[in-house]
Design a protein around this motif. Structure first.
Motif, mmCIF file in Angstrom:
data_model
loop_
_atom_site.group_PDB
_atom_site.id
_atom_site.type_symbol
_atom_site.label_atom_id
_atom_site.label_comp_id
_atom_site.label_asym_id
_atom_site.label_seq_id
_atom_site.Cartn_x
_atom_site.Cartn_y
_atom_site.Cartn_z
ATOM 1 N N MET A 1 0.808 -1.185 0.000
ATOM 2 C CA MET A 1 0.000 0.000 0.000
ATOM 3 C C MET A 1 0.855 1.255 0.000
ATOM 4 N N GLN A 2 1.888 1.218 0.782
ATOM 5 C CA GLN A 2 2.696 2.417 0.912
ATOM 6 C C GLN A 2 3.418 2.755 -0.392
ATOM 7 N N GLU A 3 3.713 1.745 -1.215
ATOM 8 C CA GLU A 3 4.291 2.029 -2.539
ATOM 9 C C GLU A 3 3.259 2.714 -3.426
ATOM 10 N N LEU A 4 1.995 2.282 -3.341
ATOM 11 C CA LEU A 4 0.925 2.945 -4.096
ATOM 12 C C LEU A 4 0.793 4.397 -3.646
ATOM 13 N N ALA A 5 0.919 4.629 -2.346
ATOM 14 C CA ALA A 5 0.848 5.989 -1.818
ATOM 15 C C ALA A 5 2.003 6.831 -2.339
ATOM 16 N N LYS A 6 3.205 6.258 -2.386
ATOM 17 C CA LYS A 6 4.351 6.981 -2.952
ATOM 18 C C LYS A 6 4.091 7.343 -4.407
ATOM 19 N N ASP A 7 3.530 6.397 -5.158
ATOM 20 C CA ASP A 7 3.207 6.663 -6.567
ATOM 21 C C ASP A 7 2.192 7.791 -6.688
ATOM 22 N N LEU A 8 1.187 7.804 -5.807
ATOM 23 C CA LEU A 8 0.185 8.870 -5.810
ATOM 24 C C LEU A 8 0.835 10.212 -5.485
ATOM 25 N N MET A 9 1.719 10.219 -4.522
ATOM 26 C CA MET A 9 2.432 11.460 -4.180
ATOM 27 C C MET A 9 3.243 11.950 -5.380
ATOM 28 N N GLN A 10 3.916 11.027 -6.073
ATOM 29 C CA GLN A 10 4.700 11.387 -7.260
ATOM 30 C C GLN A 10 3.794 11.964 -8.348
ATOM 31 N N ALA A 11 2.658 11.310 -8.573
ATOM 32 C CA ALA A 11 1.733 11.737 -9.630
ATOM 33 C C ALA A 11 1.133 13.113 -9.351
ATOM 34 N N THR A 12 1.081 13.494 -8.073
ATOM 35 C CA THR A 12 0.514 14.798 -7.728
ATOM 36 C C THR A 12 1.594 15.862 -7.522
ATOM 37 N N GLY A 13 2.831 15.543 -7.917
ATOM 38 C CA GLY A 13 3.908 16.523 -7.861
ATOM 39 C C GLY A 13 4.526 16.717 -6.495
ATOM 40 N N ASN A 14 4.321 15.761 -5.595
ATOM 41 C CA ASN A 14 4.846 15.874 -4.235
ATOM 42 C C ASN A 14 6.076 15.027 -3.984
ATOM 43 N N GLY A 15 6.609 14.389 -5.026
ATOM 44 C CA GLY A 15 7.781 13.540 -4.877
ATOM 45 C C GLY A 15 7.403 12.119 -4.504
ATOM 46 N N HIS A 16 8.263 11.171 -4.824
ATOM 47 C CA HIS A 16 8.021 9.751 -4.538
ATOM 48 C C HIS A 16 8.441 9.492 -3.095
ATOM 49 N N THR A 17 7.553 9.848 -2.163
ATOM 50 C CA THR A 17 7.892 9.841 -0.746
ATOM 51 C C THR A 17 6.691 9.467 0.105
ATOM 52 N N LEU A 18 6.948 9.029 1.328
ATOM 53 C CA LEU A 18 5.865 8.819 2.293
ATOM 54 C C LEU A 18 5.754 10.000 3.259
ATOM 55 N N ARG A 19 6.693 10.941 3.169
ATOM 56 C CA ARG A 19 6.615 12.141 4.003
ATOM 57 C C ARG A 19 5.393 12.930 3.567
ATOM 58 N N LEU A 20 4.556 13.306 4.503
ATOM 59 C CA LEU A 20 3.306 14.035 4.242
ATOM 60 C C LEU A 20 2.303 13.203 3.449
ATOM 61 N N ALA A 21 2.427 11.883 3.475
ATOM 62 C CA ALA A 21 1.583 11.010 2.644
ATOM 63 C C ALA A 21 0.552 10.223 3.452
ATOM 64 N N CYS A 22 0.109 10.760 4.591
ATOM 65 C CA CYS A 22 -0.852 9.996 5.403
ATOM 66 C C CYS A 22 -2.177 9.809 4.676
ATOM 67 N N ALA A 23 -2.698 10.845 4.048
ATOM 68 C CA ALA A 23 -3.982 10.729 3.343
ATOM 69 C C ALA A 23 -3.840 9.850 2.109
ATOM 70 N N ALA A 24 -2.720 9.974 1.412
ATOM 71 C CA ALA A 24 -2.485 9.121 0.239
ATOM 72 C C ALA A 24 -2.437 7.655 0.666
ATOM 73 N N THR A 25 -1.738 7.376 1.766
ATOM 74 C CA THR A 25 -1.639 6.005 2.269
ATOM 75 C C THR A 25 -3.005 5.481 2.695
ATOM 76 N N LEU A 26 -3.748 6.278 3.460
ATOM 77 C CA LEU A 26 -5.050 5.840 3.946
ATOM 78 C C LEU A 26 -6.047 5.663 2.804
ATOM 79 N N SER A 27 -6.038 6.556 1.818
ATOM 80 C CA SER A 27 -6.982 6.389 0.703
ATOM 81 C C SER A 27 -6.646 5.129 -0.094
ATOM 82 N N CYS A 28 -5.374 4.786 -0.209
ATOM 83 C CA CYS A 28 -4.985 3.522 -0.858
ATOM 84 C C CYS A 28 -5.437 2.322 -0.026
ATOM 85 N N PHE A 29 -5.248 2.378 1.314
ATOM 86 C CA PHE A 29 -5.726 1.309 2.206
ATOM 87 C C PHE A 29 -7.217 1.071 1.990
ATOM 88 N N LEU A 30 -7.994 2.149 2.033
ATOM 89 C CA LEU A 30 -9.450 2.036 1.931
ATOM 90 C C LEU A 30 -9.875 1.454 0.590
#
Length: 178
Positions: A1-30
């Motif tokens: 899941m956390q890799e999907l969140a990193k990909d989402l962060m990258q796609a939204t211009g926030n870098g391929h990171t889990l920093r500041l990615a709590c909502a991205a991670t949770l939306s992927c979990f859900l």
């Protein structure tokens, strides 16, 4: 899941990171759990989408249970909205929980709703303001319509147990061992 969140962060211009990615991670979990929610990168935005868009109900701190979404206070006025969101994996008491989020990769970890540091926790966290809970249980949300979706209890004692007492698959050694 956390890799999907990193990909989402990258796609939204926030870098391929889990920093500041709590909502991205949770939306992927859900989404992976079969609960469709728009993929989101802001904690406050995801909380609003669950509450207003999906009809999730607020639950007081202390009444949380596994499956609820924790929404923290807004401790940083320069960025309006909740500072963090997370999934409650297991409630240990009215304050202490095991949670899943972007802050620890690949496993659940402890968090307190109060934000206080307890036991072996490395540091305190932002206090939780409230929890969100769907109106229907996860079982109801994922139930298949049509036919008898409920299976009867069946005695499974005749099944051959493939795991030993430590959880290792019998006949297989962990990688690196022979």
């Amino acid at each position: 899941m956390q890799e999907l969140a990193k990909d989402l962060m990258q796609a939204t211009g926030n870098g391929h990171t889990l920093r500041l990615a709590c909502a991205a991670t949770l939306s992927c979990f859900l989404n992976e759990a079969g609960i469709p929610v728009v993929k989101t990168v802001g904690a406050g935005n995801l909380a609003r989408r669950l509450e207003d868009g999906r009809g999730w109900q607020r639950v007081d701190v202390g009444d949380q249970m596994a499956g609820d979404v924790g929404v923290t206070v807004d401790a940083d006025p320069s960025r309006p909205g909740a500072d963090h969101v997370y999934l409650v994996a297991e409630r240990l008491d009215s304050d202490l929980m095991f949670i899943a989020d972007n802050q620890v990769v690949g496993r659940r970890h402890h968090r307190t709703a109060s934000g206080a540091r307890k036991g072996a926790m490395r540091s305190g966290k932002t206090r939780t303001a409230y929890f969100l809970r769907p109106l229907e249980s996860a079982v109801d949300a994922l139930a298949v319509d049509g036919g008898d979706a409920e299976l009867p209890d069946i005695d499974t004692n005749q099944l051959k147990e493939p795991f030993d007492e430590t959880g290792v698959l019998i006949g297989f050694a962990p990688s690196g061992e022979s």
